[in-house]
Design a protein around this motif. Sequence first.
Motif, PDB file in Angstrom:
ATOM      1  N   VAL A 166       0.863  -1.183   0.000  1.00  0.00           N
ATOM      2  CA  VAL A 166       0.000   0.000   0.000  1.00  0.00           C
ATOM      3  C   VAL A 166       0.898   1.233   0.000  1.00  0.00           C
ATOM      4  O   VAL A 166       1.752   1.377   0.880  1.00  0.00           O
ATOM      5  CB  VAL A 166      -0.918   0.016   1.243  1.00  0.00           C
ATOM      6  N   PRO A 167       0.758   2.142  -0.972  1.00  0.00           N
ATOM      7  CA  PRO A 167       1.638   3.321  -1.044  1.00  0.00           C
ATOM      8  C   PRO A 167       1.564   4.177   0.220  1.00  0.00           C
ATOM      9  O   PRO A 167       0.518   4.278   0.866  1.00  0.00           O
ATOM     10  CB  PRO A 167       1.093   4.086  -2.264  1.00  0.00           C
ATOM     11  N   TYR A 168       2.695   4.808   0.546  1.00  0.00           N
ATOM     12  CA  TYR A 168       2.741   5.712   1.704  1.00  0.00           C
ATOM     13  C   TYR A 168       1.985   6.998   1.377  1.00  0.00           C
ATOM     14  O   TYR A 168       2.000   7.470   0.237  1.00  0.00           O
ATOM     15  CB  TYR A 168       4.184   6.079   2.038  1.00  0.00           C
ATOM     16  N   SER A 169       1.408   7.585   2.416  1.00  0.00           N
ATOM     17  CA  SER A 169       0.706   8.853   2.215  1.00  0.00           C
ATOM     18  C   SER A 169       0.855   9.806   3.394  1.00  0.00           C
ATOM     19  O   SER A 169       0.616  11.002   3.254  1.00  0.00           O
ATOM     20  CB  SER A 169      -0.789   8.597   1.968  1.00  0.00           C
ATOM     21  N   ASP A 170       1.291   9.305   4.539  1.00  0.00           N
ATOM     22  CA  ASP A 170       1.313  10.111   5.762  1.00  0.00           C
ATOM     23  C   ASP A 170       2.761  10.380   6.172  1.00  0.00           C
ATOM     24  O   ASP A 170       3.486   9.475   6.598  1.00  0.00           O
ATOM     25  CB  ASP A 170       0.570   9.387   6.883  1.00  0.00           C
ATOM     26  N   TYR A 171       3.200  11.624   6.037  1.00  0.00           N
ATOM     27  CA  TYR A 171       4.585  11.993   6.340  1.00  0.00           C
ATOM     28  C   TYR A 171       4.938  11.738   7.803  1.00  0.00           C
ATOM     29  O   TYR A 171       5.969  11.127   8.107  1.00  0.00           O
ATOM     30  CB  TYR A 171       4.806  13.467   5.992  1.00  0.00           C
TER      31      TYR A 171
END
Length: 889
Positions: free
Chosen positions: A185-190
Amino acid sequence: MTLNSLLIAGCIALSLTACQDTITHKQNVELVKASNTAIESLANMLQIQYEQVDNRPSEYCDKTIENGNCFEAKLHIKASGAVNVDGWKIYFSQITPIQQALSDEFTITHVNGDLHVIELKEAFKGFKAGETKTITFYANFWSLSHSDAIPNYILVNHNEYAKVITSTKPTVDPETGLELLPHVVPYSDYERQFKRTENDETQWLTAERLFERNTKYDFSPYLKDENKQVAQHIIPTPTQATFSQTQQLDISQGLRFNLNGVSEKGVTAAIERLKLLGITTSASGIAVNLNLSPTKDGSQGSYRLAINANEINISATDDSGVFYALQSLASLYQVNNTTLPIGQVNDAPHYEFRGVLVDVARNFRDKAFILKLLDQMAAYKLNKLHLHLADDEGWRLEIPSLEELTDVASKRCFDLSEQQCLMPQLGAGIDTSSQVNGFYSVDDYQEILKFASARHIQVIPSLDMPGHSRAAIKAMQARYNKYIKQGDKQKAEQFLLYDPLDTTVYSSVQHYNDNTINVCLDSSYEFIREVIEQVKIIHNEAQHPLTRYHIGADETAGAWVSSPACTEFIKQNNLPFTKAEQLGSYFIERVSNMLADMNIEIAAWSDGLSHTNPNNMPDIVQGNSWDLLMWNGHQRAHQFTNRNWQVVVSSPDVLYFDFPYEADPQEHGYYWASRHINTEKVFQFMPDNLPAHAEFWLDREDKPYTADDTIIKNDAGEVEFAPLAKGKQFIGIQGQLWSENTRTNNMAEYKLFPRLLSLAQRAWHKAQWALPYDHNGFVYSRNTQRFTPSLKQQRDQQWLTFAASLGLKEFNKLERANVHFRIANAGAKIENGMLYANVAYPGLLIEYMQAGGQWQTYNAPVKVTQDVWVRSKLPISGRVSRTLKVTQP
């Protein structure tokens, strides 16, 4: 599934033995066959997604491990159809051990190394069609990259019939040629997913940040017709070069080589490269006169190159110097051009040792890959290939007298006994013929050696020991079992590498509990002697003598403590210690002197060597210094050099090419020492002055650090570390490509190139802007500023010329050689509805695409109305970079 399948699977789950009273042999075979078929069906049915959730420590973390640091991840398991069968489990690789898993229906257990197993609890209720079940787990340390999520999960039944779950198989992007992991699942939350700790200052290199960084590069002067800098630029930069600004030599009729006693064998490879680039040979071509004669410098590899109005003259100290002069000729040449600049070059290498390590043990790289790499190393005057041939996960060199090393330990499949192959660590899957498995036959290896000799490259083999030796240990265990069955106990124990009675509990850095050769067994040393003697013979037959061998000697993890063999060994031998923990240094000293007696020089990693007594070591010792600069790693390098050891700088902060180019979770690689090592950072390296980098580099969390290069004393008042003594210097530098998560040749080349060209630049050429070393000692930090603005300006200007040469000359040459080098991402921003884009190298095209649209060429700022994606592109082959999204403000 059918009722019959369920009955079969249930019977197998209980064990076939329990069913023997009611099932005939024929029925038994049918049961096994049906169960295996069920596993194949289930492997296609299960959809697994790996979601990294949070790197911040929580109540579920083990507080005794690294200050309680652990990360949270979720495994989402979805079934496309109903699943009512049990009796199966899933093996998968996870870099760091999982501390605990939260699920009502599944458990996760650490097996060994990175291998874990998911098993069903009694409460498992099966899957309804389309149902998703989630396992939340907590694992050691951090997870900061998509490539942490290792592919190829293996579904297994009680027959040990194994099948890779289709949804976890990696794929290849047809446009970039890079490996993709569809199950991630791609990262999205820094804040939760990208930061290592709360104080981590690393910035995600978005398209917008990359655009801002690229604005410092002004390549417009290099694109003007009258600009000669790129045409006259040689990589690596020579010691001295002077070229005419008006005259050029026409080589449209090709070149004619006059050897004048120079060995044809020593220059053929360089001439062949000139042909590959488009320069023909012809009887009517421009004369290239080759001569051996003392040069001004006189060092090995030095040369003089004179390109005159009607001929080219080369003189060199030795054959390698002539070879390098021809490579400089190739560097001056621009593909599809017919001229060379007229001028003079006087050149010699800065370092004697200019090396590249390739780890073919963890994941195999075939012979063709190595031959191509040797060609490119030679093109840029690198001269040492450190070939890492054995580790925990594989043994890659045929040793004719020890066939089990390759029969068993060169391949990974599913075999819990590990008597036919090794278990599939690192997501290797179960296909023994896949490209991550394999070995070099004697013929293959000798072809590599001969190929290297023709390019003036020394191959330094490494078969890691005593740690990192699980592949060898398991192979020799298989040999032991074979001969015990034959009743030959003496032959079985001849090369045994472990004490069967050893009850020591330990965990290596890579989390193995059985990967260290027992240094108290005579059979261990017999094994090492046998291997080295065989390797020496192989080298001699290829006329590439084995004069230096790298034993590894690193990361030995507290083994042997409870080994009866070691207890007895210490009693029986007059050793200067009584604790088994101290046997690691004894092993290194003993093996080093064994090699010296065989006229082979010893090389090893700095951590293992640091425990030895220098008085017990041979006169010549090569130490690869891999201590981190941000943690005062220069101190060990100076300590070894001051004791007259040959130090090869191998600093992970800048020379580990398995690390990401940029701080982006989609950029492949490990990152334990640095989140980003791009080609420019390698170019900035000042290997003669290691501590000074604290003035302009940051640590692994992009925070300033301090490097103390003063005299350091221990509690007893003895000098432990001191500045580098006057007159002392390092022998060279080496770039490392470790391969734990590098599964394809394309990914390996992507990680090596173009960083390898900056490595060559720093290995061959001493930059005038490099800060001279202070032998009096100094404490460096961001505040000391000895690296002045003037030196920085010189460095950055030279980088522009270097980068322009890459983009306008060298990338074309790498394409000609079919090298899958990294194409720099395009940076971009949207401002007032206009898209602005740039890239770090001239000569690359930029393309953009709006949502739902087609890729278009970017030539100037353009109006856009929605989210945009950008990428860069090679103009000849059309291969593209990774794509970055640009968001509307």
